[in-house]
Scaffold this motif. Structure first.
Motif, mmCIF file in Angstrom:
data_model
loop_
_atom_site.group_PDB
_atom_site.id
_atom_site.type_symbol
_atom_site.label_atom_id
_atom_site.label_comp_id
_atom_site.label_asym_id
_atom_site.label_seq_id
_atom_site.Cartn_x
_atom_site.Cartn_y
_atom_site.Cartn_z
ATOM 1 N N GLN A 1 -6.020 25.207 4.295
ATOM 2 C CA GLN A 1 -6.440 23.850 4.695
ATOM 3 C C GLN A 1 -6.106 23.597 6.166
ATOM 4 O OE1 GLN A 1 -4.010 22.159 1.689
ATOM 5 N NE2 GLN A 1 -5.717 21.665 0.325
ATOM 6 N N ALA A 2 -4.960 24.117 6.598
ATOM 7 C CA ALA A 2 -4.549 23.923 7.996
ATOM 8 C C ALA A 2 -5.524 24.630 8.941
ATOM 9 C CB ALA A 2 -3.133 24.440 8.205
ATOM 10 N N ALA A 3 -5.933 25.861 8.562
ATOM 11 C CA ALA A 3 -6.860 26.628 9.418
ATOM 12 C C ALA A 3 -8.221 25.936 9.485
ATOM 13 C CB ALA A 3 -7.009 28.046 8.876
ATOM 14 N N LEU A 4 -8.696 25.427 8.345
ATOM 15 C CA LEU A 4 -9.978 24.712 8.334
ATOM 16 C C LEU A 4 -9.882 23.444 9.178
ATOM 17 C CD1 LEU A 4 -12.860 24.346 7.327
ATOM 18 C CD2 LEU A 4 -11.953 23.257 5.265
ATOM 19 N N GLY A 5 -8.781 22.728 9.019
ATOM 20 C CA GLY A 5 -8.582 21.514 9.809
ATOM 21 C C GLY A 5 -8.595 21.802 11.296
ATOM 22 N N GLU A 6 -7.928 22.883 11.673
ATOM 23 C CA GLU A 6 -7.878 23.256 13.091
ATOM 24 C C GLU A 6 -9.276 23.652 13.591
ATOM 25 O OE1 GLU A 6 -5.323 26.303 15.907
ATOM 26 O OE2 GLU A 6 -4.528 25.710 13.957
ATOM 27 N N ALA A 7 -10.017 24.329 12.730
ATOM 28 C CA ALA A 7 -11.355 24.789 13.125
ATOM 29 C C ALA A 7 -12.324 23.624 13.351
ATOM 30 C CB ALA A 7 -11.908 25.744 12.064
ATOM 31 N N VAL A 8 -12.164 22.559 12.585
ATOM 32 C CA VAL A 8 -13.124 21.445 12.693
ATOM 33 C C VAL A 8 -12.543 20.245 13.445
ATOM 34 C CG1 VAL A 8 -14.311 22.148 10.592
ATOM 35 C CG2 VAL A 8 -12.538 20.409 10.449
ATOM 36 N N GLY A 9 -11.274 20.304 13.819
ATOM 37 C CA GLY A 9 -10.688 19.248 14.649
ATOM 38 C C GLY A 9 -10.137 18.060 13.897
ATOM 39 N N VAL A 10 -9.643 18.302 12.668
ATOM 40 C CA VAL A 10 -8.954 17.235 11.937
ATOM 41 C C VAL A 10 -7.644 17.794 11.387
ATOM 42 C CG1 VAL A 10 -11.093 16.056 11.261
ATOM 43 C CG2 VAL A 10 -10.088 17.745 9.722
#
Lengths: 52, 133
Positions: free
Chosen positions: A3-12
């Protein structure tokens, strides 16, 4: 993907990704497209609308 | 618990403790506001900065990241809610001033409303961060 990696990838934040997963937050169209782009799929493959 | 929620808890509790102590001094013990205001402001600033530094050391990654779209929405809604608390207090204070012509009472009511409004802001942030936005 975490979830952290996805958040970082999309800017949230990770907590916003968790809220989206739990249907506690409907992301902006831009973030929706960003998430779909990360997984290389269409928007409707990631998000759906059940109606009123 | 996210960094924003921890931060809201810390700021809310800080205001409850220091604001409560200030109101006890000024309203309860009759200390002039001019004497109590400086320690109140300085105390709030020092404790807030110290608490934010501790939170940033615990979660440096989250602390340095900008506010995202959901957090921005939460902050906007919480500020909107707290504005009603502040406005209610100001209207009550003005009404009391029209009746009693007591400027010090107006000062106390407006300052109390400001403190309560900020506490309501942080409380609303905590509630909204945990619920469906």
């Amino acid at each position: 993907m975490s979830q952290a990696a996805l958040g970082e990838a999309v800017g949230v934040s990770r907590h916003t990704i968790i809220a989206i997963e739990q249907a506690r937050y409907s992301p902006s169209l831009e973030t929706g497209f960003r998430i779909a782009k990360v997984f290389n799929v269409g928007l409707e493959d990631v998000f759906g609308w059940e109606g009123d | 618990m996210s960094f924003r929620e921890r931060s809201a808890w810390v700021m809310g509790c800080t205001l409850i403790l220091i604001g409560g102590f200030y109101l006890k001094l000024v309203i309860g013990d009759g200390v002039p506001p001019s004497f109590a205001a400086v320690p109140f402001v300085l105390g709030t600033i020092v404790v807030s900065i110290a608490a934010q530094v501790v939170l940033a050391v615990i979660s440096p990654r989250e602390a340095s990241s900008p506010v995202d779209e959901r957090e921005r929405l939460v902050i906007q809604k919480a500020t909107h809610f707290s504005s009603y608390v502040l406005a209610t207090g100001v209207v009550v204070g003005l009404g009391m001033f029209m009746i009693s012509q007591d400027g010090m009472k107006l000062f106390h009511i407006v300052l109390t409303s400001l403190i309560l409004g900020q506490i309501a802001d942080y409380g609303a942030q905590i509630f909204l961060l945990r619920s469906r936005v």
